[in-house]
Structure formats: structure tokens, C-alpha cells
Motif scaffolding. Structure first.
Motif, mmCIF file in Angstrom:
data_model
loop_
_atom_site.group_PDB
_atom_site.id
_atom_site.type_symbol
_atom_site.label_atom_id
_atom_site.label_comp_id
_atom_site.label_asym_id
_atom_site.label_seq_id
_atom_site.Cartn_x
_atom_site.Cartn_y
_atom_site.Cartn_z
ATOM 1 N N ARG A 49 0.483 -3.435 -2.292
ATOM 2 C CA ARG A 49 0.307 -4.601 -3.155
ATOM 3 C C ARG A 49 0.743 -4.290 -4.574
ATOM 4 N NH1 ARG A 49 -3.206 -8.307 -0.727
ATOM 5 N NH2 ARG A 49 -4.071 -7.475 1.208
ATOM 6 N N HIS A 95 -0.414 -6.162 4.658
ATOM 7 C CA HIS A 95 0.294 -5.641 3.486
ATOM 8 C C HIS A 95 0.561 -4.148 3.630
ATOM 9 C CE1 HIS A 95 -0.685 -9.500 1.854
ATOM 10 N NE2 HIS A 95 -0.185 -9.221 0.670
ATOM 11 N N ASP A 128 4.331 -7.258 -3.865
ATOM 12 C CA ASP A 128 3.733 -6.884 -2.579
ATOM 13 C C ASP A 128 4.816 -6.590 -1.558
ATOM 14 O OD1 ASP A 128 1.308 -7.638 -3.766
ATOM 15 O OD2 ASP A 128 1.453 -9.671 -2.969
#
Lengths: 239, 239
Positions: free
Chosen positions: B42, B39, B93
Motif C-alpha cells: 500500500r 494488496h 498501492d
DNA sequence: CGCAAATTTGAAATCGTTCAAATCGGGTGG
DNA sequence: CCACCCGATTTGAACGATTTCAAATTTGCG
């Protein structure tokens, strides 16, 4: 004043100086009424001015094959075509749902206003970004939710946005769209949309008659919809 | 140079002065690699810098219920979080699909650059508006097209955008997404997506193996998809 | 080579669409 | 004020697209 609701909305979210409020309040503009189903512009058009919704609802739509897809709904205080300031070719239609009143402000005036005020540049750019955030949520809505929560979600969003411009009263609001509009917005057939509306009515989650909608149990409705209002960015101020 | 592909893209669409190109080429930045599924940020995060994709694909996603909905896909030269310049709270995200390289530029630098150049303000604002135009098309795609043309449409869009940054070769391109990603982007189940992919293969419309996709008959594919590239605003220059 | 992830297959179940017809409701003209 | 009309809503039933569940197969990576 074309921009009473616009100022109310921006004020509520980002705060504005007296000076900036004054600039917005004194924009030169032309007011025009639109009838139900009348087009403000069509795909392929070019324009040299922006529309501010003063009363009524507008919506953006794309025709894909034999279906008409509603992409977003605009309420008093919204500027549905702010993007034309930088993107002149229209890739969709803008249509009035029920009668509406729209104020037009020229691009040239807006541009000069923005050059003179970094704050207003921030605020209006930001406004187009919230518009985009709402599109994202609609992708998620149409792509991931079942019919019931999809329709519920749309009502939740509209209620939240109407509240911001003072158009909610006792959890109710004027709603000029038809069930067919609702179907086009949710990517559903109108027959199925009708059955969903009936289900929501039976559950006591919405009342809808005579262009007037009431949401007596918003909390439950929001739960059913999985409605998380963060994407509206009401309290996400960078200034 | 973090911005080679970015400059290529902006150059192709709006044109840039030597001065502006120089400013973009000399942005102070930090480069970082991301692994598959890692990621970049987020939902709920705040950030003080923007990401420029240098290599690989990123995507935005929202988790709704038990499904994960992909909202958009970012290619080299894209700035997937330009909106954070004005909207600090992340409502989704940002994830790497396959390994990727990303350059980060601070908001404070970008802001100072924009204050000094109305042209760059226009160009970057415009970029966020094209982003929004793509969201709109995705609403229409997911809301109105059947599974086959929906998947076909996604391939058409990616091909057009990759072409712009020089990443298409003989109608083929590197494609780091899995069929499950494709399903999440199209709002379909992965099983059904697989059957659709097979149908497209059988029709000779796509070849896909080893993270490499080829579209041997783009015209037919575009026809099947109802792909109208106007919404990408490649040749819609306001300057 | 071996494991884990990704893709593929099959069959049953479900959600939503389609088509066609009936009913409701509000606005208009007489 | 009433009759009429048209658009909007509602109903029913059959059909179809997509999902779900479960299992098999393939692929890529370490």
C-alpha cells in the motif's frame, strides 16, 4: 558548469560525495540555446547524448490525433532524456517552452562515469524513477481530477520542484508556458483552461502576468489540488 | 523458476547471455499467492524485496478523492515494483486483479547481481524505463483520446504485451479485470465504460465474456485506438 | 438455490468543448 | 515615440460527451 542546478537537486535529495560531485561538475559538454517552440528532438529520432536543462523550461509532448498532449515539464537541473542511455528510439518530442539553455553530455561519457561509480548509477537510475513517479501522478491528475484541481495541481508540483533548485522567490517563479501549454498538459481545451485560470485568480490562489506566476496561498492551493508531494520523493533516500 | 516469463520477455527484446539467463533463473525467491483484490503493498509502505508476476494480473492504483485511478497493469513476467530498488517509499498501492502468483526476490540479492553484471543493470534499468514510457502513453491516452479509443487503446496495449510473453492464443487472452477496473484505468465512469464496451462489441471489435477477451480484428481496433506500439520499445535494442 | 457482485438500462444533470468573434499586450519597424 | 501586427487571452453561446443517480437484470459462486 552545466550541472550546478543538477548537483543542487541531487545533493538536496540523496547527498553526494565530493568525488561524485566532482565527476558531475567536470563532465565534458556542449552548450546550446534553444528558441521558443524549438525542438530538441522529435519522435522517431535517435540520440547519443543527454540534455541537462541549464535555464528555461522544456516539455515532452505526444501528438495524438489533432491534439498535442504535454507529458511532462522539465526545469533547470533536470535531465529530460536520461532514458536515452538505455532506450535509443524517441517515442515523443522534446520542445523548448520559451528560450532555454541546454548542456549536452555524450552517452559514452555518462556510461563510463556510471561504470566507475555505483553511487552515481544509483542516483541517476533513481532520477529516472522519480521521473516515472511524476508520470504516474499525471495519469492520476488527468484521469481523476476535475479541471480546477487539475490545473491547481500542476502549479503545486512546479512550485515544489522549482523550490528544490532555488528558483522560487517569495512564492513566485518565472513561468514561460502559455495557457495553451497548460491546456495541453492538463488535457483540457484552451478556452476552458482560461476560465479555470480566471477562477484561480478570482480566488486569489494564483497571480499570473508577464511570464511570472505567484502562488500567494500555497497551502489552500495544495488543498484544492489534493497535492501530496510524496510522489516527488524529495526525502526518500535509500543510501 | 520464478522468472520463466520474465526471461522470455527480456530475451525477446534485448537478448541475454547464457550466464545472465542463468543468474536470473537461479534467483533465490519466495512464492506467494494473492486473492482477488488483495494488496501486495500500500501507499506509504516500504519494502526490501521485488515482486515478479508469475500468473494473473496486478495493477497499481492511487486513490484521489473518491475515485480510484489505476496507473498501470502488470502481466506475468513483469516486475511491478522494480523501482523499489532505489525508491523505498511507495507512492501508490499494488493490488491483485483476480487471483495471482507472485515471486519475491530480495533487494540485497538483486543489488549484488547487478553489481556483478553491467548487462543486467542495463536490462533492468531499461525495464523501468519502458514502464515509464507506458505511463507516458497513458497520460496521452487519458488526456487526449475520447472514451471509445481510450478503451480500445488499453486492449491493444495489453494484447501486444501479452503476446510477448506467450499468453495470446488466437487473438484472445484471459482477462481478470472487471469493467469497473477498466473504468478506473481509463478515467471514465463505470456506466459509460459499459456503454463503450457494448459499442466495441456491436462493432465486432471485441468479444468479452467469462474473464476471456478476444480481439477478432486487431488491425481495425488499433486504427480506432490510434495505437502505435513504438512506446513499448519491443525492437529498440541498445546492446 | 440464493446471494452478492457485476453488468445493463434510462433519464436528467453537468462539465467541458467547440466555434466564432473581440480584446489585450508586447515587440517591431518606421 | 507611435502605429501596427501577431500571438495570447478573453468572452459568449450552443452543443456534446460523460457523469450521476437510481433501478433492473444478469452472472458467478458457495
Amino acid at each position: 558548469m552545466p550541472s550546478t542546478k543538477l548537483i543542487a537537486r541531487l545533493q538536496a535529495v540523496v547527498g553526494l560525495s565530493d568525488d561524485d560531485r566532482g565527476k558531475l561538475a567536470n563532465m565534458p559538454h556542449a552548450v546550446r540555446q534553444f528558441a521558443d517552440d524549438e525542438h530538441i528532438f522529435r519522435q522517431g529520432d535517435r540520440t547519443s547524448r543527454c540534455a541537462i536543462v541549464m535555464s528555461g523550461f522544456l516539455f515532452r509532448q505526444k501528438i495524438v490525433g489533432s491534439r498535442s498532449q504535454i507529458l511532462s515539464i522539465y526545469l533547470p537541473g533536470d535531465i529530460p532524456d536520461l532514458h536515452t542511455l538505455h532506450l535509443s528510439l524517441m517515442d515523443h518530442d522534446l520542445v523548448s517552452a520559451g528560450p532555454s539553455t541546454v548542456a549536452f553530455v555524450s552517452h559514452s561519457f555518462l556510461n563510463s562515469m556510471l561504470v566507475s561509480s555505483p553511487t552515481l548509477t544509483h542516483v541517476l537510475w533513481r532520477d529516472t524513477l522519480v521521473d516515472a513517479a511524476i508520470f504516474r501522478e499525471w495519469v492520476a491528475n488527468v484521469g481523476s481530477r476535475d479541471a480546477l484541481s487539475r490545473v491547481a495541481h500542476l502549479f503545486c508540483e512546479l512550485a515544489a520542484r522549482l523550490e528544490l533548485v532555488g528558483l522560487m522567490e517569495d512564492n513566485g517563479f518565472i513561468f514561460p508556458l502559455t495557457q495553451e501549454h497548460l491546456a495541453d498538459a492538463c488535457g483540457l481545451s484552451k478556452v476552458h483552461t482560461n476560465r479555470i485560470v480566471q477562477a484561480l485568480r478570482r480566488g486569489g490562489l494564483i497571480e499570473w502576468q508577464n511570464h511570472h506566476v505567484k502562488l500567494p496561498r500555497r497551502k489552500e492551493l495544495a488543498e484544492l489540488a489534493g497535492f501530496m508531494p510524496d510522489y516527488l520523493h524529495f526525502s526518500d533516500n535509500k543510501l
